[in-house]
Design a protein around this motif. Structure first.
Motif, mmCIF file in Angstrom:
data_model
loop_
_atom_site.group_PDB
_atom_site.id
_atom_site.type_symbol
_atom_site.label_atom_id
_atom_site.label_comp_id
_atom_site.label_asym_id
_atom_site.label_seq_id
_atom_site.Cartn_x
_atom_site.Cartn_y
_atom_site.Cartn_z
ATOM 1 N N LYS A 303 0.727 -1.064 0.037
ATOM 2 C CA LYS A 303 0.039 -0.024 -0.036
ATOM 3 C C LYS A 303 0.855 1.090 0.111
ATOM 4 C CE LYS A 303 -3.623 0.501 0.527
ATOM 5 N NZ LYS A 303 -4.776 0.511 1.648
ATOM 6 N N ARG A 304 1.852 1.420 0.795
ATOM 7 C CA ARG A 304 3.023 2.377 0.919
ATOM 8 C C ARG A 304 3.767 2.534 -0.461
ATOM 9 N NH1 ARG A 304 6.600 0.235 4.150
ATOM 10 N NH2 ARG A 304 7.917 -0.059 2.419
ATOM 11 N N ALA A 305 3.876 1.669 -1.009
ATOM 12 C CA ALA A 305 4.342 1.657 -2.385
ATOM 13 C C ALA A 305 3.564 2.219 -3.582
ATOM 14 C CB ALA A 305 5.082 0.482 -2.995
ATOM 15 N N GLY A 306 2.186 2.226 -3.270
ATOM 16 C CA GLY A 306 1.345 2.802 -4.151
ATOM 17 C C GLY A 306 0.164 2.265 -4.750
ATOM 18 N N VAL A 307 -0.014 0.931 -4.226
ATOM 19 C CA VAL A 307 -1.160 0.020 -4.916
ATOM 20 C C VAL A 307 -2.475 0.388 -4.048
ATOM 21 C CG1 VAL A 307 0.437 -1.761 -5.385
ATOM 22 C CG2 VAL A 307 -0.909 -1.872 -3.560
ATOM 23 N N SER A 308 -3.638 0.007 -4.926
ATOM 24 C CA SER A 308 -4.988 0.397 -4.482
ATOM 25 C C SER A 308 -5.431 -1.070 -4.288
ATOM 26 C CB SER A 308 -5.824 0.908 -5.654
ATOM 27 O OG SER A 308 -5.328 2.150 -5.937
ATOM 28 N N LEU A 309 -5.023 -2.125 -4.643
ATOM 29 C CA LEU A 309 -5.498 -3.454 -4.485
ATOM 30 C C LEU A 309 -4.343 -4.325 -4.520
ATOM 31 C CD1 LEU A 309 -8.582 -3.521 -7.025
ATOM 32 C CD2 LEU A 309 -8.580 -3.352 -4.562
ATOM 33 N N ILE A 310 -4.605 -5.573 -3.848
ATOM 34 C CA ILE A 310 -3.761 -6.548 -3.674
ATOM 35 C C ILE A 310 -4.308 -7.960 -3.898
ATOM 36 C CG2 ILE A 310 -2.041 -7.678 -2.125
ATOM 37 C CD1 ILE A 310 -2.013 -5.082 -0.526
ATOM 38 N N ILE A 311 -3.624 -8.664 -5.140
ATOM 39 C CA ILE A 311 -4.043 -10.187 -5.407
ATOM 40 C C ILE A 311 -3.163 -11.030 -4.190
ATOM 41 C CG2 ILE A 311 -4.428 -11.830 -6.844
ATOM 42 C CD1 ILE A 311 -4.490 -9.806 -8.827
ATOM 43 N N THR A 312 -3.820 -11.827 -3.473
ATOM 44 C CA THR A 312 -2.905 -12.391 -2.391
ATOM 45 C C THR A 312 -3.667 -13.561 -1.843
ATOM 46 O OG1 THR A 312 -1.986 -12.349 -0.212
ATOM 47 C CG2 THR A 312 -3.599 -10.945 -0.559
ATOM 48 N N TYR A 313 -2.941 -14.737 -1.730
ATOM 49 C CA TYR A 313 -3.255 -15.917 -1.124
ATOM 50 C C TYR A 313 -3.499 -15.764 0.518
ATOM 51 C CZ TYR A 313 -1.758 -17.430 -5.721
ATOM 52 O OH TYR A 313 -1.500 -17.497 -7.038
ATOM 53 N N PHE A 314 -3.038 -14.678 0.908
ATOM 54 C CA PHE A 314 -3.050 -14.380 2.248
ATOM 55 C C PHE A 314 -4.397 -13.612 2.790
ATOM 56 C CE2 PHE A 314 1.701 -14.248 2.330
ATOM 57 C CZ PHE A 314 2.044 -15.186 3.162
ATOM 58 N N ALA A 315 -5.197 -13.614 1.835
ATOM 59 C CA ALA A 315 -6.419 -12.757 1.928
ATOM 60 C C ALA A 315 -7.199 -13.255 3.066
ATOM 61 C CB ALA A 315 -7.193 -12.641 0.669
ATOM 62 N N LYS A 316 -7.584 -14.437 3.419
ATOM 63 C CA LYS A 316 -8.541 -15.016 4.418
ATOM 64 C C LYS A 316 -7.853 -14.704 5.397
ATOM 65 C CE LYS A 316 -9.422 -19.244 2.960
ATOM 66 N NZ LYS A 316 -10.058 -20.616 2.934
ATOM 67 N N ASP A 317 -6.403 -14.985 5.780
ATOM 68 C CA ASP A 317 -5.629 -14.800 6.894
ATOM 69 C C ASP A 317 -5.488 -13.083 7.463
ATOM 70 O OD1 ASP A 317 -4.652 -17.425 6.895
ATOM 71 O OD2 ASP A 317 -3.049 -16.760 5.820
ATOM 72 N N VAL A 318 -5.534 -12.378 6.493
ATOM 73 C CA VAL A 318 -5.457 -10.919 6.655
ATOM 74 C C VAL A 318 -6.865 -10.441 7.132
ATOM 75 C CG1 VAL A 318 -5.074 -8.734 5.545
ATOM 76 C CG2 VAL A 318 -3.435 -10.419 5.010
ATOM 77 N N ALA A 319 -7.994 -11.008 6.587
ATOM 78 C CA ALA A 319 -9.160 -10.476 7.049
ATOM 79 C C ALA A 319 -9.440 -11.035 8.305
ATOM 80 C CB ALA A 319 -10.197 -11.314 5.771
ATOM 81 N N THR A 320 -9.079 -12.209 8.633
ATOM 82 C CA THR A 320 -9.302 -12.762 10.076
ATOM 83 C C THR A 320 -8.245 -11.818 11.150
ATOM 84 O OG1 THR A 320 -9.448 -14.840 9.287
ATOM 85 C CG2 THR A 320 -8.888 -14.678 11.536
ATOM 86 N N TYR A 321 -7.206 -11.535 10.606
ATOM 87 C CA TYR A 321 -6.265 -10.487 11.606
ATOM 88 C C TYR A 321 -6.987 -9.183 11.830
ATOM 89 C CZ TYR A 321 -2.361 -13.614 9.878
ATOM 90 O OH TYR A 321 -1.607 -14.472 9.570
ATOM 91 N N LEU A 322 -7.307 -8.820 10.813
ATOM 92 C CA LEU A 322 -8.039 -7.449 10.867
ATOM 93 C C LEU A 322 -9.387 -7.449 11.636
ATOM 94 C CD1 LEU A 322 -7.567 -6.045 7.215
ATOM 95 C CD2 LEU A 322 -6.195 -5.633 9.279
ATOM 96 N N LYS A 323 -10.255 -8.591 11.396
ATOM 97 C CA LYS A 323 -11.279 -8.651 12.023
ATOM 98 C C LYS A 323 -11.032 -8.791 13.759
ATOM 99 C CE LYS A 323 -14.794 -10.819 10.456
ATOM 100 N NZ LYS A 323 -15.755 -11.792 9.836
ATOM 101 N N GLU A 324 -10.143 -9.512 13.978
ATOM 102 C CA GLU A 324 -9.793 -9.673 15.330
ATOM 103 C C GLU A 324 -9.001 -8.490 16.251
ATOM 104 O OE1 GLU A 324 -7.057 -12.981 15.268
ATOM 105 O OE2 GLU A 324 -8.538 -14.328 15.094
ATOM 106 N N MET A 325 -8.463 -7.796 15.255
ATOM 107 C CA MET A 325 -7.828 -6.408 15.638
ATOM 108 C C MET A 325 -8.895 -5.210 16.078
ATOM 109 S SD MET A 325 -4.585 -6.177 13.024
ATOM 110 C CE MET A 325 -4.187 -4.497 13.326
ATOM 111 N N ARG A 326 -10.206 -5.294 15.218
ATOM 112 C CA ARG A 326 -11.308 -4.372 15.600
ATOM 113 C C ARG A 326 -12.187 -4.762 16.739
ATOM 114 N NH1 ARG A 326 -11.700 -4.904 9.783
ATOM 115 N NH2 ARG A 326 -13.197 -6.480 9.957
ATOM 116 N N ARG A 327 -11.877 -6.088 17.525
ATOM 117 C CA ARG A 327 -12.689 -6.449 18.534
ATOM 118 C C ARG A 327 -12.197 -5.526 19.830
ATOM 119 N NH1 ARG A 327 -12.630 -13.115 17.484
ATOM 120 N NH2 ARG A 327 -14.249 -12.896 15.708
#
Length: 327
Positions: A303-327
């Motif tokens: 994101k810092r380098a300038g992308v708007s979107l990321i195609i990634t196999y980590f997507a499910k992991d990251v979504a889980t991380y972010l959800k837990e961080m919001r709790r």
């Protein structure tokens, strides 16, 4: 006595202070999750070199898409694994090809899910190259006609975005013309504008069964040593009608991501590729790294380098991380 120097640490003094001045934030909306779909009724198969990544049959796809929706992931990119392959990759543009059938199914299960269709021939050709082969050379212009047919058939099946990954010269122009002529003027093209002939793709070829049967792809994918060539490629694709520009791979190409970002106003997409994923998973399995922190740092740096979107196999992991961080 006051010292005569800047006090940068003032803005790092607490977690809340760091939060409010953070310049780049990773969101679930930034993520596109790759899915490999195979023909037949076999159970899902884990890719040995990509722990946690599976090849799914159509009857197992609903559970996967439902899970993604529950995690808040709004976009996927589909790759097809056909039972039969031939010299011209006819399964790529068949009305009932595996990508087309998977697209229809996803749109039936979750109509609002953004389906990106990978538009290439390599998974469907018996030689594993991304176009028509003549005398062991990929014929650029003849390949374009088949890629156009593929894009139109994917749009007919309900794909929201066409993502041509073949790196043939003129592929965006020909596909844009084909989509427009077929009445799909509102379907955007997410071009693999800058795609290097990279060693980081190895595990993907296991997942997609798409390794070339002879030679390599260096006559159409880019030399990793080149920078200015990337800017020429991106500029051509934008001029020919691309709506997004992908840079692939990502981690070793952050300079290219920034260069492309600086020359375009289009959304730039990073492809966090299979080798990058496999390295992190292997190191984590050995207890050498903190996987969550590494993954979040890697993707935030994109994101810092300038992308708007990321195609990634980590997507499910990251979504889980972010959800837990919001709790």
């Amino acid at each position: 006595m006051s010292q005569n120097f800047d006090r940068h640490r003032r803005l790092r003094s607490s977690a809340f202070m760091r939060d409010i001045v953070r310049e780049n934030v990773l969101h679930t909306d930034d993520l596109i999750y790759p899915i490999f779909v195979k023909e037949g009724q076999e159970s899902k198969t884990e890719v040995s070199s990509m722990p946690g990544v599976f090849q799914f049959s159509l009857h197992e796809l609903e559970a996967e898409v439902t899970e993604l929706t529950e995690l808040g992931i709004k976009a996927i990119i589909l790759f097809g694994l056909p039972d039969d392959k031939d010299a011209v990759g006819s399964g790529a543009y068949h009305q009932h090809g595996i990508v087309q059938e998977a697209t229809r199914l996803v749109k039936k299960i979750v109509p609002e899910m953004i389906v990106v269709a990978d538009t290439c021939l390599c998974e469907f050709t018996d030689h594993g190259h991304c176009g028509v082969v003549k005398n062991e050379t990929v014929d650029n212009d003849e390949s374009l006609q088949l890629l156009k047919k593929t894009a139109i058939s994917q749009a007919e099946a309900g794909a929201d975005i066409i993502a041509p990954s073949n790196m043939m010269d003129g592929f965006v122009k020909i596909i844009r013309e084909g989509l427009d002529e077929a009445g799909y003027i509102d379907i955007p093209i997410m071009s693999y504008a800058v795609k290097y002939a990279s060693a980081f793709y190895g595990p993907f070829r296991d997942a997609a069964n798409s390794a070339p049967q002879f030679g390599d792809r260096k006559t159409y994918q880019m030399d990793p040593a080149n920078r200015l060539e990337a800017l020429r490629e991106a500029k051509s694709d934008e001029r020919e009608g691309a709506d997004f520009l992908i840079v692939k791979p990502s981690l070793s190409y952050m300079d290219i991501i920034r260069d492309v970002r600086n020359q375009t106003n289009l959304p730039v997409v990073a492809y966090n590729v299979s080798g990058e994923y496999a390295m992190v998973k292997a190191a984590s399995a050995n207890g050498w790294i903190d996987e969550e922190r590494i993954v979040l740092e890697m993707l935030t740096s994109m994101k810092r380098a300038g992308v708007s979107l990321i195609i990634t196999y980590f997507a499910k992991d990251v979504a889980t991380y972010l959800k837990e961080m919001r709790r």
